[in-house]
Design an enzyme around this catalytic site. Structure first.
Site, PDB file in Angstrom:
ATOM      1  N   SER A   1      37.915  24.034  45.011  1.00 41.02           N
ATOM      2  CA  SER A   1      38.626  25.293  44.783  1.00 41.02           C
ATOM      3  C   SER A   1      39.309  25.770  46.060  1.00 41.02           C
ATOM      4  CB  SER A   1      37.651  26.356  44.276  1.00 41.02           C
ATOM      5  OG  SER A   1      38.299  27.578  44.050  1.00 41.02           O
TER       6      SER A   1
ATOM      7  N   GLY B   1      33.229  32.848  44.118  1.00 40.49           N
ATOM      8  CA  GLY B   1      33.060  33.842  43.077  1.00 40.49           C
ATOM      9  C   GLY B   1      33.268  35.271  43.514  1.00 40.49           C
TER      10      GLY B   1
ATOM     11  N   LYS C   1      35.895  31.167  48.092  1.00 44.63           N
ATOM     12  CA  LYS C   1      36.008  30.537  46.771  1.00 44.63           C
ATOM     13  C   LYS C   1      34.642  30.314  46.127  1.00 44.63           C
ATOM     14  CE  LYS C   1      39.472  30.271  45.681  1.00 44.63           C
ATOM     15  NZ  LYS C   1      40.342  31.405  45.246  1.00 44.63           N
TER      16      LYS C   1
ATOM     17  N   HIS D   1      33.013  37.862  53.882  1.00 45.61           N
ATOM     18  CA  HIS D   1      32.708  36.436  54.018  1.00 45.61           C
ATOM     19  C   HIS D   1      31.905  36.177  55.294  1.00 45.61           C
ATOM     20  CE1 HIS D   1      35.004  35.280  50.612  1.00 45.61           C
ATOM     21  NE2 HIS D   1      36.196  35.263  51.161  1.00 45.61           N
TER      22      HIS D   1
ATOM     23  N   THR E   1      35.904  37.310  43.508  1.00 48.48           N
ATOM     24  CA  THR E   1      36.643  38.161  42.572  1.00 48.48           C
ATOM     25  C   THR E   1      35.789  38.510  41.359  1.00 48.48           C
ATOM     26  OG1 THR E   1      38.744  37.162  43.264  1.00 48.48           O
ATOM     27  CG2 THR E   1      38.727  38.355  41.175  1.00 48.48           C
ATOM     28  N   TRP E   2      35.160  37.511  40.764  1.00 45.68           N
ATOM     29  CA  TRP E   2      34.346  37.720  39.570  1.00 45.68           C
ATOM     30  C   TRP E   2      33.185  38.666  39.852  1.00 45.68           C
ATOM     31  CZ3 TRP E   2      30.392  33.759  37.357  1.00 45.68           C
ATOM     32  CH2 TRP E   2      29.937  34.195  36.105  1.00 45.68           C
TER      33      TRP E   2
END
Length: 286
Positions: free
Chosen positions: A178, A85, A83, A148, A87-88
């Site tokens: 998040s 970022g 969480k 990750h 995806t962005w």
């Protein structure tokens, strides 16, 4: 919808090869059975391995990556904590590297069809899972990959190859909240009660959550960015939000494909920023 691009990595195997891969992952499960354990946020247990915590669904993949992934100099690896970022930044990385193939305004842009996490697939969550060892040499260069995994657990080939690693760090409080909301949705899907905020916060502070501890994870990449600035770029999520054009140029330069003065004049950066905006990404995947 077309198949996810990374699925081409899973070429047909002989029965003997499939048995060998199953045997490899069986050994990883045996190693897991000897590791320290804690209660997980969304799984019954998480396992401590090389100083970090992993869910059982991810740890065999981590071990497989360490033993079987061979990095290329041209590879670009996007590393993040959960969480923070993923995806962005996956969308941004893909759009920047492939801007000569797909213009940001084109209707056929892959980001209109695929989730960014499919275009920049994760080692442990998509590629090295389900007793499978993919043939990543099939992917076009530069290979865009995500993880990750902490820096110290990356395969040795990453360090020896000199491939580029981009790390995204996020404000700790925002990342925690998040993650708490996200994992409670996962718990609800499995018919589990939400994890109370206080309990989640205590576990987060202890580092006892998948891919934690947070600061150990971030500090490893930060120190690596100081020691090997040509190979490791450390970016703050909040900096990209505040000044997207400045940091997109920095990101592109690090990846070896800086924006030209002509592209800047033509608004190519602004087009990519719009293409990868929260509003655009959320509207496509509703």
């Amino acid at each position: 919808m077309a198949d996810a691009p990374y699925l081409k990595c899973f070429v047909p195997k002989t029965e003997e090869q499939e048995k060998e891969e199953e045997s490899i992952y069986k050994r990883y499960e045996e190693i897991m059975s000897t590791l320290p354990r804690e209660k997980g946020w969304w799984t019954e247990q998480i396992y401590r391995y090389q100083g970090f915590w992993y869910a059982s669904v991810h740890l065999p993949g981590v071990m497989a990556v360490q033993n079987h992934f061979q990095a290329h100099f041209s590879d670009i690896l996007l590393a993040t904590g959960p969480k923070c970022g993923t995806t962005w930044f996956s969308a941004l990385v893909f759009a920047v590297v492939n801007r000569n193939l797909y213009t940001s305004s084109a209707n056929q842009h892959p980001l209109h069809t695929f989730n960014p996490l499919v275009l920049v697939p994760s080692f442990e969550q998509r590629l090295y899972r389900n007793n499978k060892i993919p043939d990543l040499d099939i992917l076009p260069s530069p290979r865009l990959l995500a993880t990750h995994m902490p820096y110290s657990s990356l395969p040795q080939s990453v360090f020896h190859s000199g491939c580029r690693v981009i790390y995204i760090c996020r404000n700790t409080q925002d990342a925690f909240i998040s993650l708490w909301h996200f994992l409670n949705k996962v718990r609800a899907f499995g018919s589990k009660e939400p994890l109370p905020l206080e309990e989640a916060f205590e576990m987060f502070c202890k580092g006892a959550y998948t891919f934690g501890p947070f600061w150990d994870h971030a500090l490893e990449y930060w120190r690596a960015s100081l020691d090997r600035p040509q190979s490791v770029l450390f970016l703050m999520y909040e900096d990209m939000k505040a000044e997207p054009a400045v940091h997109l140029q920095r990101l592109a330069k690090f990846m070896g494909c800086p924006f030209s003065s002509e592209e800047e004049k033509e608004g190519v950066m602004e087009g990519i920023i719009r293409l990868c905006s929260f509003e655009s990404l959320s509207s496509w995947y509703k």
